[in-house]
Motif scaffolding. Sequence first.
Motif, PDB file in Angstrom:
ATOM      1  N   SER A 181       0.932  -1.302   0.109  1.00 19.37           N
ATOM      2  CA  SER A 181       0.001   0.038  -0.035  1.00 19.37           C
ATOM      3  C   SER A 181       0.894   1.155  -0.095  1.00 19.37           C
ATOM      4  O   SER A 181       0.409   2.339   0.229  1.00 19.37           O
ATOM      5  CB  SER A 181      -0.943   0.139   1.046  1.00 19.37           C
ATOM      6  N   SER A 182       2.228   1.118   0.023  1.00 24.22           N
ATOM      7  CA  SER A 182       3.147   2.196  -0.026  1.00 24.22           C
ATOM      8  C   SER A 182       2.888   2.858  -1.494  1.00 24.22           C
ATOM      9  O   SER A 182       2.345   2.383  -2.428  1.00 24.22           O
ATOM     10  CB  SER A 182       4.246   1.893   0.470  1.00 24.22           C
ATOM     11  N   THR A 183       3.797   4.337  -1.423  1.00 25.65           N
ATOM     12  CA  THR A 183       3.792   4.527  -2.944  1.00 25.65           C
ATOM     13  C   THR A 183       5.088   4.575  -3.604  1.00 25.65           C
ATOM     14  O   THR A 183       5.187   5.114  -4.548  1.00 25.65           O
ATOM     15  CB  THR A 183       3.420   6.309  -2.620  1.00 25.65           C
TER      16      THR A 183
ATOM     17  N   SER B  28       0.931   7.064  -6.683  1.00 28.48           N
ATOM     18  CA  SER B  28      -0.048   8.273  -6.061  1.00 28.48           C
ATOM     19  C   SER B  28      -0.240   9.475  -7.163  1.00 28.48           C
ATOM     20  O   SER B  28      -1.012  10.365  -6.579  1.00 28.48           O
ATOM     21  CB  SER B  28       0.866   9.010  -5.005  1.00 28.48           C
ATOM     22  N   SER B  29       0.257   9.413  -8.198  1.00 23.90           N
ATOM     23  CA  SER B  29       0.023  10.384  -9.611  1.00 23.90           C
ATOM     24  C   SER B  29      -1.058  10.070  -9.932  1.00 23.90           C
ATOM     25  O   SER B  29      -1.543  10.850 -10.864  1.00 23.90           O
ATOM     26  CB  SER B  29       1.329  10.683  -9.952  1.00 23.90           C
ATOM     27  N   TRP B  30      -1.573   8.796  -9.838  1.00 14.71           N
ATOM     28  CA  TRP B  30      -2.749   8.212 -10.868  1.00 14.71           C
ATOM     29  C   TRP B  30      -3.894   8.864 -10.216  1.00 14.71           C
ATOM     30  O   TRP B  30      -4.363   9.185  -9.174  1.00 14.71           O
ATOM     31  CB  TRP B  30      -2.625   6.871 -10.825  1.00 14.71           C
ATOM     32  N   VAL B  31      -4.831   9.325 -11.524  1.00 12.88           N
ATOM     33  CA  VAL B  31      -6.058   9.744 -11.055  1.00 12.88           C
ATOM     34  C   VAL B  31      -7.146   9.055 -11.418  1.00 12.88           C
ATOM     35  O   VAL B  31      -7.181   8.314 -12.713  1.00 12.88           O
ATOM     36  CB  VAL B  31      -6.323  11.228 -11.873  1.00 12.88           C
ATOM     37  N   TYR B  32      -8.166   8.700 -10.728  1.00  9.08           N
ATOM     38  CA  TYR B  32      -9.103   7.657 -10.792  1.00  9.08           C
ATOM     39  C   TYR B  32     -10.197   8.183 -11.832  1.00  9.08           C
ATOM     40  O   TYR B  32     -10.912   9.341 -11.691  1.00  9.08           O
ATOM     41  CB  TYR B  32      -9.858   7.409  -9.606  1.00  9.08           C
TER      42      TYR B  32
ATOM     43  N   ALA C 208      -6.653   4.913  -0.169  1.00  4.84           N
ATOM     44  CA  ALA C 208      -5.543   4.454  -1.010  1.00  4.84           C
ATOM     45  C   ALA C 208      -5.934   3.952  -2.180  1.00  4.84           C
ATOM     46  O   ALA C 208      -5.213   4.074  -3.378  1.00  4.84           O
ATOM     47  CB  ALA C 208      -4.892   3.012  -0.054  1.00  4.84           C
ATOM     48  N   VAL C 209      -7.216   3.382  -2.295  1.00 10.29           N
ATOM     49  CA  VAL C 209      -8.043   3.236  -3.739  1.00 10.29           C
ATOM     50  C   VAL C 209      -8.927   4.150  -3.688  1.00 10.29           C
ATOM     51  O   VAL C 209      -9.918   3.990  -3.077  1.00 10.29           O
ATOM     52  CB  VAL C 209      -8.450   1.758  -3.909  1.00 10.29           C
ATOM     53  N   PRO C 210      -8.749   5.126  -4.503  1.00 10.44           N
ATOM     54  CA  PRO C 210      -9.962   6.291  -4.553  1.00 10.44           C
ATOM     55  C   PRO C 210     -11.197   5.701  -4.958  1.00 10.44           C
ATOM     56  O   PRO C 210     -11.430   4.635  -5.829  1.00 10.44           O
ATOM     57  CB  PRO C 210      -9.470   6.946  -5.681  1.00 10.44           C
TER      58      PRO C 210
ATOM     59  N   TYR D 269      -4.518   8.489  -1.778  1.00  6.61           N
ATOM     60  CA  TYR D 269      -3.927   9.124  -0.558  1.00  6.61           C
ATOM     61  C   TYR D 269      -4.379  10.617  -0.553  1.00  6.61           C
ATOM     62  O   TYR D 269      -3.842  11.180   0.261  1.00  6.61           O
ATOM     63  CB  TYR D 269      -2.693   8.857  -0.251  1.00  6.61           C
ATOM     64  N   GLN D 270      -5.159  10.918  -1.606  1.00  5.51           N
ATOM     65  CA  GLN D 270      -5.277  12.377  -1.472  1.00  5.51           C
ATOM     66  C   GLN D 270      -6.340  12.848  -0.308  1.00  5.51           C
ATOM     67  O   GLN D 270      -7.364  12.202   0.165  1.00  5.51           O
ATOM     68  CB  GLN D 270      -6.150  12.615  -2.769  1.00  5.51           C
TER      69      GLN D 270
END
Length: 384
Positions: free
Chosen positions: A6-8, A42-46, A195-197, A205-206
């Motif tokens: 679950s880390s980035t 962490s840069s990925w956008v759902y 962790a999962v948007p 993690y936003q």
Amino acid sequence: MIEVKSSTSVKDYHYDDLAVQAFAVKAAGIPLASISLAHIDSSWVYPGNNDYCGLLKENDLTEETLSRTDEVNEWIIQAQNIAAQPIEPAIETGNQCFSPFECSFYSYCSRNEPKPEYPIVWLPRFPSAKVEKLAVQGIDDLRNVPDELLNDQQLRVKTHTLANTVFFDAAGAASDLAAYPLPAYFLDFETIQFAVPVWKGTRPYQQMVFQFSLHRLDASGQLEHTEFLDLSGYDPSESFTQSLIAAFSGQGPVFVYNAGFETARIRELAERFPSLSQPLLAINARVVDLLPVARKRYYHPSQQGSWSIKKVLPAVVPELRYDTLNGVQDGGMAMDAFLEGIRLDTPPERKAQIEQQLLAYCKLDTYAMVRLWQVFSGRTDSKL
């Protein structure tokens, strides 16, 4: 085999973990063609619609992991040899007990070790290198820490902790706040990180805002309260933003406790909703942080070197405490309550209970700031 974390990013201890996992799989007779470690990007956008392609980033560690088979086997032999001993080894606790995380056996292993009455960890921002150096000399109690190693704040903590006295620079605190006349606002946010948007357009993690509490104190001493909480399960960001802007009907300072948190969330909302950025950033321009005032002007031994509002409030205003709240008493509990509150299978009566607990908790956060402001500004004659 893909080990998912679950880390980035890939952490140092992941390599050992992966080596052990691969050893166990191979020992069970399962051949491995490749070994990877996947972590969250962490840069990925759902994009929505349950499309999670791109959430995980894979790292091929096959060669490095397989080359450590003999090393892992040696670990196992060493562990078995220790387990076979009739008496547990006499090893003192130390840094190894907390790297990379606290060992679940720490309380057992340290049960007979003497505990300092005034631990060095109460010294704020005291470097770990100095802690280790003092530990080598057998020093783990404030009473034995040389004053010349301490800065002014650390020395203040040591002095007033050992003397069991309160430090309060009332004149200095009042001077710090004199530039901010009433009316004044007192603001606090609650957020959640996934962790999962779960909401379209958000990142892993936003920090997602879902609640605010706002107290307004006018020049006559009248106190008003406004609040927002969304347990619908839908993305609350836009309605949160609109409600927040609407709550600021006039001028005056906006007091927060640890300004970096609220101002960062407001900037993020301004980026997400450009049409609302002007009034949002106008709120940020009015923010005044009470934390530096507390840190510089006040210290009670019960704080144990911390200036979190959970420690400062019961010291400054003893009749107000978070541990008397029902259900939600801190930020972590607020996040857990929110998660339960937005679940589809949460019964309506439980959801209503969660709503009241969250509202009471966040309201206390801003009322706590009102009372701290009252004491620090020297307005204790006012009835709030």
